[in-house]
Design an enzyme around this catalytic site. Sequence first.
Site, PDB file in Angstrom:
ATOM      1  N   GLU A 557      34.826  34.234  40.030  1.00  0.00           N
ATOM      2  CA  GLU A 557      35.744  35.616  39.698  1.00  0.00           C
ATOM      3  C   GLU A 557      35.936  35.998  38.513  1.00  0.00           C
ATOM      4  O   GLU A 557      35.760  34.960  37.505  1.00  0.00           O
ATOM      5  CB  GLU A 557      37.056  35.453  40.580  1.00  0.00           C
ATOM      6  CG  GLU A 557      38.177  34.714  39.970  1.00  0.00           C
ATOM      7  CD  GLU A 557      38.063  33.841  38.943  1.00  0.00           C
ATOM      8  OE1 GLU A 557      38.569  34.232  37.459  1.00  0.00           O
ATOM      9  OE2 GLU A 557      37.544  32.561  39.030  1.00  0.00           O
ATOM     10  N   GLU A 700      34.826  32.507  36.743  1.00  0.00           N
ATOM     11  CA  GLU A 700      33.326  32.829  36.681  1.00  0.00           C
ATOM     12  C   GLU A 700      32.618  31.831  38.000  1.00  0.00           C
ATOM     13  O   GLU A 700      31.262  31.833  37.969  1.00  0.00           O
ATOM     14  CB  GLU A 700      32.503  32.827  35.504  1.00  0.00           C
ATOM     15  CG  GLU A 700      33.208  33.225  34.274  1.00  0.00           C
ATOM     16  CD  GLU A 700      32.458  33.130  32.975  1.00  0.00           C
ATOM     17  OE1 GLU A 700      31.324  32.505  32.824  1.00  0.00           O
ATOM     18  OE2 GLU A 700      32.885  33.547  32.042  1.00  0.00           O
TER      19      GLU A 700
END
Length: 732
Positions: A557, A700
């Site tokens: 994310e 991430e």
Amino acid sequence: AEAAEAAVAQPEQPAAEAVPAPEQLAAAPEAPVVAETPQQPQPEPAPAAEQPAAEPAAAQPAEPVAVAETGAPVQAEPQPQPAETVARPAEEPAAAEAPADQPEQAPNPAPAEAQADEAGSAEQPAAEQPAAEPAAAEEPAAEGEGADLPVEPSPGEAAPGYADAEREAVLRVMRERRDIRNGFRTDPIPHEVLLRVLEAAHHAPSVGHSQPWDFVVIRSAETRRAMHELAQRQREAYAKSLPKGRAKQFKELKIEAILDTPVNIVVTADPTRGGRHTLGRHTQPQMAPYSSALAVENLWLAARAEGLGVGWVSFFDEREMVRELGLPEHLEVVAYLCVGYVDEFPDEPELAQAGWSQRRPLAWVVHEETYGRRALPGEAPHDLLSETVASIRPLDAKALGEAWERQKRMTKPAGALGMLEIISAQLAGLSRVSPPPIPEPAAVAIFAGDHGVHAQGVTPWPQEVTTQMVANFLGGGAVCNAFANQVGAEVCVIDVGVAGDLPATPGLLPRKVRPGTGDLTAGPAMTREEAVAAIEVGIETARDLVAAGNKALLTGEMGIANTTVSAALISVFTGADPSEVTGRGTGINDETHARKVDVVRRALELHQPDPADPIGVLAAIGGLEHAAIVGMILGGASLRTPVILDGVSAGAAALVARAIAPESLSACIAGHRSAEPGHVAALNKLGLRPLVDLDLRLGEGTGALLALPLVQSAARAMHEVATFDSAGVTEK
Ligand SMILES: Cc1cc2nc3c(=O)[nH]c(=O)nc-3n(C[C@H](O)[C@H](O)[C@H](O)COP(=O)(O)O)c2cc1C
């Protein structure tokens, strides 16, 4: 089921000794990670996508969905491009936070929540649809509704269709047509046979009846060798563009049979044929090559009926091919076909047999009246979320039991692989086969969104960093790209709610539900409809990645200010005070941290979110990327595909997913433990033990990527480690 839960969710138990018998596994069906009862039918181990759509079931009534953008196909590989400059934070990061000292894992049996409503749902995972999300979903029309024009029966008899046997022959040839690359024979093709096949092609429909095709029949070995050379070069270029996990698979694939077939046929389209006023081509020039493609399909079907195999080769630079074949420059090449007699026609596409891809069920792609209202003719429209939830099933007790048995017989002391034994048993239970398939290739889905709460000063980083970092992921310059390269995974970036505009880029899935959420201290973050739409983005991403052949899904994310939202969600679902679960995110100082805790507290006071209404919680205080990760977990679980969770946002999303569908947790593996205190609280509540614990706090998908080789190793050991019997090793 307690035993099964222990097997998966309480990994600190000595593994092999704690092996539950399948009967034990089936005993208590209420825990979140339970084994499927042996009484239940054991479905085929083949994953989801092969199977027809599940019946819609109303586990979670989902709202009509309105989504801002419809999507593009999943792009496999981000193309290198210069990354935009990433803005720096407004204040220096505070000193590194002391490692959280929460217990490493508090076994926390999940509440005995009601299982998903299974009424009407079959064992197979939910029906899926193409990558794009619904543009609008309406209430199902009542019987007879929607026919707003009076319909009089037509006078006279309708023209007859074919007799049953003839119709069956037509349908059979369509079902049994295959793209063939292997097993060609050298037998020559008689002229009359090839003539029949070309006649069939020439009967194809065409725009304005322009018949834009030509067929160049090639038999010479010299030309075929030249074409083979060209295709070989493109094959190498494609192989280089693949993530390592995919490239390994691709190496084994045959993609053309140019030299193995007696006849090659080039099918062209002449975009100028019929002159300037070709009916229909005026508005849509692409109709010319489409028409030639229809001629290819006719050719393919007629060839199948003759017992001739056809393999379509598209590994060419079209202009290079035109030059090499000496074709007139104004022609387009639509297809290069390899034709010959074959030893056999496989039942399934060769790519599906090789595990490269999976067939999508019809129910994924048929929409009633408006896009997103999925319904097969004669069926009521069903919504994606409830259908997905209804198809989530517990781990398979039989495969789980077999995995434990095998662990005991492997040449190592019982339990010596610790946590990895638990992971491999979980993978077996999930895939319904032991040993379980090695979860490769894998893809990390990075969902990106912005947050209205950014306005409250919860982070020193400017909001536009979300957009800039997405560009960085797509350009290949972020940590997630480096880690993905290292472990051979694909990076897929999904804009589910970035505030800024993102240009179309290979590797980016434009699925913006809204440009950032609202400020949760002032009002709801989003509407319920938007929360559902974002969940559906996650479900569809999971489905798309699995249908494209991925065997593991990793969550990732990106969203400046999203640790504030994660803390709020975790506080709701764990009951912990905001001060206990609100961390320093990117590294904030004491003052900002105090403000952040206060923001979370005020948001919870304002909305009083009810954990029994998980979609309501998401709508009030969630993030679009959190909602999409919820969908990814539900989608992965419904497709019986492992989901490796990343950090605190994934932990928050997993709490929401569990509240929607407790069994979804059985697909989850905690990739790592982040330095955020809220993550520890979430993992404890979920009863998940993280595989990697390195004080990462990046997001991430980085922690999940680092954990991927551990998960793959767990499965590989099951395949490759000898047993005491097979190796002739004496047991203790
Ligand atoms: C436009 C088009 C291009 C294709 N190009 C290739 C190709 O370059 N190499 C290959 O091995 N197969 C190629 N195929 C075959 C597909 O892989 C195949 O149709 C698909 O896997 C489904 O299998 P089936 O045709 O046996 O049902 C192509 C198919 C189409 C329709």
